[in-house]
Write a protein that holds these residues in place. Sequence first.
Motif, short mmCIF file in Angstrom:
data_model
loop_
_atom_site.label_atom_id
_atom_site.label_comp_id
_atom_site.label_asym_id
_atom_site.label_seq_id
_atom_site.Cartn_x
_atom_site.Cartn_y
_atom_site.Cartn_z
N LYS A 80 24.77 55.08 48.82
CA LYS A 80 25.21 55.88 47.95
C LYS A 80 25.48 56.97 47.56
O LYS A 80 26.56 57.82 47.26
N LYS A 81 25.99 57.63 48.73
CA LYS A 81 27.22 58.74 48.94
C LYS A 81 28.36 58.70 49.05
O LYS A 81 28.97 59.83 48.48
N LEU A 82 28.79 57.66 49.44
CA LEU A 82 30.10 57.41 49.31
C LEU A 82 31.11 57.87 50.18
O LEU A 82 32.25 58.54 49.97
N ASP A 83 30.75 58.49 51.58
CA ASP A 83 31.28 59.36 52.63
C ASP A 83 32.06 58.01 53.64
O ASP A 83 32.01 58.76 54.95
N HIS A 84 31.73 56.45 53.00
CA HIS A 84 32.35 55.68 53.93
C HIS A 84 33.19 55.27 53.42
O HIS A 84 34.34 55.46 52.42
N ASN A 85 34.46 54.62 54.48
CA ASN A 85 35.68 53.98 53.96
C ASN A 85 35.99 52.30 53.73
O ASN A 85 37.15 52.17 53.75
N ILE A 86 34.80 51.94 54.36
CA ILE A 86 35.25 51.05 54.47
C ILE A 86 34.14 49.66 53.77
O ILE A 86 33.09 50.83 53.93
N VAL A 87 33.88 49.08 53.29
CA VAL A 87 32.94 48.26 52.00
C VAL A 87 32.87 46.88 52.23
O VAL A 87 34.25 45.82 52.82
N VAL A 88 32.09 46.31 53.31
CA VAL A 88 31.29 44.66 53.55
C VAL A 88 30.57 44.45 52.53
O VAL A 88 29.30 44.99 52.50
N VAL A 89 30.83 43.09 51.17
CA VAL A 89 30.23 42.81 50.41
C VAL A 89 30.25 41.66 50.78
O VAL A 89 30.65 40.05 51.37
N ASN A 90 28.37 41.35 50.90
CA ASN A 90 28.02 40.75 51.49
C ASN A 90 27.28 39.50 50.19
O ASN A 90 26.16 39.90 49.78
N THR A 91 28.14 37.85 49.41
CA THR A 91 27.96 37.79 48.63
C THR A 91 27.08 36.59 48.14
O THR A 91 26.89 36.32 49.57
N CYS A 92 26.23 36.70 47.20
CA CYS A 92 25.80 35.19 47.07
C CYS A 92 26.27 34.24 45.38
O CYS A 92 27.06 34.94 45.15
N GLY A 93 26.44 33.52 46.04
CA GLY A 93 26.96 31.88 45.08
C GLY A 93 26.00 30.86 44.50
O GLY A 93 26.62 29.82 44.71
N PHE A 94 25.06 31.17 44.11
CA PHE A 94 23.46 30.17 44.61
C PHE A 94 24.18 29.72 42.69
O PHE A 94 23.87 28.55 42.24
N ILE A 95 23.62 30.81 42.26
CA ILE A 95 23.50 29.88 40.31
C ILE A 95 24.72 30.88 39.08
O ILE A 95 25.15 32.42 40.34
N ASP A 96 24.43 31.28 38.50
CA ASP A 96 26.00 31.37 37.56
C ASP A 96 25.94 33.02 37.78
O ASP A 96 26.85 33.95 37.69
N LYS A 97 24.28 33.44 37.67
CA LYS A 97 24.24 34.87 37.08
C LYS A 97 23.99 35.62 38.86
O LYS A 97 25.42 36.50 38.55
N ALA A 98 24.31 35.22 39.66
CA ALA A 98 24.25 35.24 41.14
C ALA A 98 25.43 35.88 41.35
O ALA A 98 25.81 36.53 41.85
N LYS A 99 26.59 34.40 41.19
CA LYS A 99 28.11 35.07 40.93
C LYS A 99 28.65 35.76 40.30
O LYS A 99 29.58 36.79 40.51
N GLU A 100 27.86 35.78 38.98
CA GLU A 100 28.42 36.82 38.16
C GLU A 100 28.84 37.96 38.81
O GLU A 100 29.67 39.28 39.20
N GLU A 101 26.96 38.46 39.22
CA GLU A 101 26.78 39.99 39.90
C GLU A 101 27.95 39.99 41.17
O GLU A 101 27.79 41.18 41.37
N SER A 102 27.97 39.34 42.24
CA SER A 102 28.60 39.51 43.29
C SER A 102 30.39 39.23 42.78
O SER A 102 30.97 40.33 43.96
N ILE A 103 30.60 38.78 42.43
CA ILE A 103 32.13 38.55 41.60
C ILE A 103 32.31 40.64 41.00
O ILE A 103 33.41 41.01 41.18
N ASN A 104 31.58 41.30 39.84
CA ASN A 104 31.42 42.46 39.39
C ASN A 104 31.41 43.54 41.08
O ASN A 104 31.84 44.44 40.32
N THR A 105 30.46 42.70 41.65
CA THR A 105 30.49 44.29 42.70
C THR A 105 31.67 44.23 43.73
O THR A 105 32.60 45.15 43.79
N ILE A 106 32.59 42.98 43.68
CA ILE A 106 33.43 42.79 44.45
C ILE A 106 34.41 44.09 43.95
O ILE A 106 35.41 44.33 43.78
#
Length: 437
Positions: free
Chosen positions: A44-70
């Motif tokens: 939460k501190k945003l003191d990092h410089n690299i992000v790895v987003v580990n996504t879910c692709g199971f159902i529509d709602k999860a895919k939408e959340e993953s895309i929005n996070t990316i």
Amino acid sequence: MKVRSLKKDKVNIITLGCSKNLVDSEVLSGQLAANDIAVVHENKKLDHNIVVVNTCGFIDKAKEESINTILDQVELKRRGKLDKVYVTGCLSERYRGDLEAEMPEVDAWFGTMELPLILKRFDADYKKELVGERFLSTPQHYAYLKISEGCNRTCSFCAIPLMRGQHVSRTIEDLVAEAESLVKKGVKEIMLIAQELTYYGLDIYKKRELPRLMNALADVKGLEWIRLHYAYPSKFPMEILDVMRERDNICKYLDMPLQHASNNMLKAMRRNITREEMTELIHEIRKRVPGICLRTTLIAGFPGETQDDIEELKSFLAEHRFDRVGIFNYSHEENTSAYDMTDDVPAEEKAARAQEVMEVQQEISYEKNQEKVGKVFKVLIDKKEAGRYLGRTEFDSVEVDNEVVIHSKKKLQIGDFVQVKITKAYDYDLEGEVTEP
């Protein structure tokens, strides 16, 4: 002229989706840390410089959340807050080609089984000697233990085999070693997870060996609770129940997704079981393990489902009175066999049917909880919020099940077990007071 800072990289891992994804993120964290790369989870501190987003692709709602996070992370990169955005996990595995074209700002995409390739991006080596070692992102007293990867089932609605591949079991020796390592870190409860627990061992031992694994894990000193998630009902290995009954540190708890109860739907979903067979199985489970907590998950709105099918499902719940039930609205997934069917139940109707089913379960849950009033249960303290402690009995898993609100004048330690007398009960939660030993 500005000179770029030589500040050391710090990686933040964002995990979406299921507990299996969480374990993958913890393994990645452990590998990065072993390569002397600073790593945090959900920072939460945003003191990092690299992000790895580990996504879910199971159902529509999860895919939408993953895309929005990316997209959120890409925006931070555009504003100069991040140097790199990497994406891994199920969504990336399944839709990499499309996503690369739509989000060129992402620096690299990785599939579900490409941990060594992710590490290469950091000039890091995959350390085989660290198998089973990971940085826990859960509270110290509990952890998930993934016993296998992938799935050989052919359920018509499910895209998991497309993203995770065929079933691959881990050896009993590796799993016991990992459990021992987790206990040394303070873990008291492990939750066994897989896409399909009961298939465990068929690939490497040529027979179902979940009972042998359970016995081996139950022998690990300091492991007080072992919990089973995601058991497939068809060809259920009954020996599991004997081990559960005989070993004190295996929770009398079974998460067994049934998905439906109408034979029409079960056949269309390719579940390889009938309502009558499920009924027989449930009776046998409760006979062999008296007092067991049964959890199941269901799907509402599968193609061709009618109100009659929903009535059958409701009567099935009323007949068997499950302790815990979750329900998903059907999601029409590309490249599954059900995708060739017409998705003929409108979204609003799916939601209404799910609500209808859960109203039946809500009443059952309330009645079952009322029966606990006045009884004493062993409770694991998970956290403290708003001046009160929250814990769970052996009949409750993390996040998805009941919590016990505990009133205590004495200070309690997170991760400790206490005896709690239940004083009040609600639809899905309990209240109680700590009793003296």
